[in-house]
Design a protein around this motif. Structure first.
Motif, mmCIF file in Angstrom:
data_model
loop_
_atom_site.group_PDB
_atom_site.id
_atom_site.type_symbol
_atom_site.label_atom_id
_atom_site.label_comp_id
_atom_site.label_asym_id
_atom_site.label_seq_id
_atom_site.Cartn_x
_atom_site.Cartn_y
_atom_site.Cartn_z
ATOM 1 N N GLY A 25 0.466 -7.016 3.581
ATOM 2 C CA GLY A 25 0.912 -7.295 2.217
ATOM 3 C C GLY A 25 0.246 -6.387 1.202
ATOM 4 O O GLY A 25 -0.805 -5.800 1.462
ATOM 5 N N VAL A 26 0.884 -6.275 0.026
ATOM 6 C CA VAL A 26 0.386 -5.439 -1.064
ATOM 7 C C VAL A 26 0.458 -6.242 -2.358
ATOM 8 O O VAL A 26 1.441 -6.949 -2.609
ATOM 9 N N MET A 61 10.557 -0.351 0.629
ATOM 10 C CA MET A 61 10.644 -0.230 -0.817
ATOM 11 C C MET A 61 10.674 -1.633 -1.430
ATOM 12 O O MET A 61 11.252 -2.547 -0.861
ATOM 13 N N PHE A 62 10.039 -1.787 -2.589
ATOM 14 C CA PHE A 62 9.963 -3.076 -3.264
ATOM 15 C C PHE A 62 10.388 -2.925 -4.718
ATOM 16 O O PHE A 62 10.020 -1.946 -5.372
ATOM 17 N N SER A 63 11.118 -3.905 -5.233
ATOM 18 C CA SER A 63 11.327 -4.044 -6.668
ATOM 19 C C SER A 63 10.238 -4.982 -7.160
ATOM 20 O O SER A 63 10.106 -6.110 -6.667
ATOM 21 N N GLU A 73 2.197 -11.360 -4.034
ATOM 22 C CA GLU A 73 1.942 -10.513 -2.869
ATOM 23 C C GLU A 73 3.275 -10.114 -2.268
ATOM 24 O O GLU A 73 4.128 -10.956 -2.024
ATOM 25 N N TYR A 74 3.445 -8.824 -2.038
ATOM 26 C CA TYR A 74 4.676 -8.302 -1.460
ATOM 27 C C TYR A 74 4.452 -8.084 0.031
ATOM 28 O O TYR A 74 3.678 -7.212 0.423
ATOM 29 N N PRO A 75 5.107 -8.892 0.890
ATOM 30 C CA PRO A 75 4.882 -8.775 2.337
ATOM 31 C C PRO A 75 5.575 -7.543 2.911
ATOM 32 O O PRO A 75 6.704 -7.215 2.543
ATOM 33 N N ILE A 105 -4.682 -2.416 -7.086
ATOM 34 C CA ILE A 105 -3.814 -2.423 -5.903
ATOM 35 C C ILE A 105 -4.608 -3.085 -4.792
ATOM 36 O O ILE A 105 -5.694 -2.611 -4.423
ATOM 37 N N GLY A 106 -4.095 -4.186 -4.276
ATOM 38 C CA GLY A 106 -4.746 -4.899 -3.178
ATOM 39 C C GLY A 106 -3.954 -4.734 -1.904
ATOM 40 O O GLY A 106 -2.734 -4.836 -1.909
ATOM 41 N N LEU A 107 -4.647 -4.472 -0.807
ATOM 42 C CA LEU A 107 -4.015 -4.319 0.500
ATOM 43 C C LEU A 107 -4.516 -5.420 1.416
ATOM 44 O O LEU A 107 -5.721 -5.623 1.551
ATOM 45 N N LYS A 108 -3.590 -6.127 2.046
ATOM 46 C CA LYS A 108 -3.943 -7.217 2.948
ATOM 47 C C LYS A 108 -3.524 -6.829 4.358
ATOM 48 O O LYS A 108 -2.389 -6.392 4.573
#
Length: 146
Positions: A25-26, A61-63, A73-75, A105-108
């Motif tokens: 996730g981001v 790609m994410f909106s 959180e964008y998986p 910016i967080g990276l999971k």
């Protein structure tokens, strides 16, 4: 503190990892105005990526929605991001401002140690040379096996 784009709204981050990462996730934090990024494109394992390389198809790609608190959180598609040693994050546009601002910016994910294969030098014989493989005669000590 924040990162702000220079001439236009595009930003590109190159993140090298010391091992292999399974990215799950981001999280992206921006200002609660038009400088917040509106779109995020992820590329994997393209070291030294430049803006010229962003024309290719991204892995995902994410909106994005405005998120000043970093709660969204964008998986990611884990199958595509299971063996990442370099991540490039491209923000092509924002919500209408001339510059883009990013605060966090967080990276999971999960990190594992990279298995780096070093060069191995091997010598092979085309045909064996009997002089190189001398064997001493094997003589039994006793004729009986116990």
């Amino acid at each position: 503190q924040f990162v702000e784009s220079d001439d236009d709204e595009e930003l590109l981050f190159n993140v090298p990892f010391t091992g292999n990462v399974k990215l799950k996730g981001v999280i992206v934090m921006g200002e609660d105005d038009n400088t917040h990024p509106a779109e995020m494109r992820l590329f994997r394992n393209i070291p030294h990526m430049s803006f010229d390389d962003t024309a290719r198809e991204p892995e995902q790609m994410f909106s994005l929605n405005r998120d000043p608190m970093g709660e969204l959180e964008y998986p990611t598609k884990i199958a595509r991001f299971s063996n990442v040693y370099h991540l490039s994050i491209h923000f092509p546009k924002n919500f209408g401002a001339e510059a883009t601002k990013i605060f966090y910016i967080g990276l999971k994910g999960e990190w594992t140690e990279a298995h780096r294969h070093e060069v191995t030098i091997c010598n092979y014989e085309a045909s064996a040379n009997p002089a190189d493989h001398k064997l001493e005669q094997i003589t039994p000590q006793t004729p009986f096996i116990s």
